[in-house]
Design an enzyme around this catalytic site. Structure first.
Site: not given
Ligand code: UT7
Length: 324
Positions: A115, A281, A251
């Protein structure tokens, strides 16, 4: 030897026809429009058609950029394609693009910084043009991430999209450039964090293509601080201040990361060119796609100061400064 300036002459964008909305994804995995839009800002993304390759997307964007620049294949002597989703293991996607465009002179190669790829490619092209080794470059970010997504993994498949964006840059004598051009770049990598974001397949490791794996929240925690540091460094090294920035073209990984950077650096939300809602993305393609959107709707004009940033697998991250 006096260094030349790499001045942007035109940009172009291409997005595949097919779109996938959050509601479409909610029919495929356990997710919802509310979760995706609240946590990321994404509402829909474009997906390449069967048989549509990264080079096809790149060629469309490149042709649009050449038209905007008033140039043709005969004018280009350097093609750099930033991609993590090449057509083939080899030759480079840049070589394939060169062939399809009918460019028959100069050099062509790929850059792989995921990215952060477009920032790395822009910085590389600037060095080649500044030194006088090449005269006019096509710098392209092009991706078909739909091909490396695990469509059963809701934590990753909702985040990415396909697309391509291209810049035509020309080497111009400093006096004639009148302050325009790429003014600096800051490229970084910390390979101790490879495991946070990677594809679990490859030529040497598995002889398969593999799927994208990400510990999203760990990447998120690294993002704002590292990106902000790179942006501050590039601005400072150019002898400028954040107040001198007209447009911030980040980005497009997550609207919350973008907002975090904006807050930390004292930028204003109105300065951000964001396409995340409609593109998702698109990895190395996201910056030129967003830039083109800003040019097309009349926000970014010649002479404006533009700050770019990216962060991705590696981890790699970086920033670049350009007077449009
Ligand atoms: O471009 C390359 C670089 N990449 C990035 O910069 C990405 C950086 N990361 C992010 O943008 C975020 O971390 C994400 C969007 C990927 C995730 O958001 P988050 O607020 O960090 O969520 P999380 O990973 O901490 O997950 C929170 C909850 C989890 O459930 P529990 O364990 O709290 O019950 C996940 O299982 O959200 C759940 N979850 C979802 N729920 C519904 C994860 N993906 C999904 C989904 N739909 N698609």
């Amino acid at each position: 030897m006096s260094l030349k300036k790499a001045v942007l002459r035109g940009c172009g964008a291409y997005l595949p026809e097919k779109t996938l909305s959050n509601d479409d994804l909610a029919k495929m995995v356990d997710t919802s429009d509310a979760w995706i839009s609240e946590r990321t800002g994404i509402r829909e993304r474009h997906v390449a058609a069967d048989g549509e390759r990264t080079s096809d997307l790149a060629v469309e964007a490149a042709r649009a950029a050449l038209t905007a620049a008033g140039m043709g294949a005969g004018d280009i002597d350097l093609i750099i394609v930033a991609t993590a989703t090449p057509d083939l293991t080899f030759p480079s996607t840049a070589a394939i693009v060169q062939g399809k465009l009918g460019v028959r002179q100069g050099a062509a190669f790929d850059i792989q910084a995921v990215c952060t790829g477009f920032v790395y490619a822009l910085a590389t092209a600037e060095k080649f043009l500044a030194s006088g080794q090449h005269s006019r470059a096509l710098v392209i970010g092009a991706e078909t991430f739909s091909r490396i997504l695990d469509w059963t993994d809701r934590t990753t498949c909702v985040l990415f999209g396909d697309g391509a964006g291209a810049f035509v840059l020309e080497a111009v004598e400093e006096r004639a450039a009148a302050g325009r051009g790429v003014l600096g770049s800051e490229l970084r990598c910390d390979g101790s964090m490879v495991d946070l974001l990677y594809v679990d397949g490859g030529v040497s490791a598995t002889q398969t293509t593999g799927h994208l794996r990400m510990q999203g929240n760990k990447v998120f925690r690294e993002a704002v601080t590292r990106i902000s540091q790179a942006m501050e460094t590039v601005v400072e090294k150019a002898g400028m201040a954040m107040d001198d920035i007209d447009w911030f073209v980040p980005h497009q990984a997550n609207q919350r990361i973008i907002q975090g950077v904006v807050r930390k650096l004292g930028l204003r939300t109105e300065q951000v060119i964001s396409t995340i809602a409609s593109h998702g993305n698109t990895s190395a393609a996201s910056i030129p796609l967003a830039y083109c959107a800003g040019v097309e709707d009349g926000r970014i004009r010649e002479g404006d100061m533009v700050l770019f940033e990216g962060m991705g697998g590696g981890l790699t991250w970086g920033a670049a400064l350009m007077r449009a």
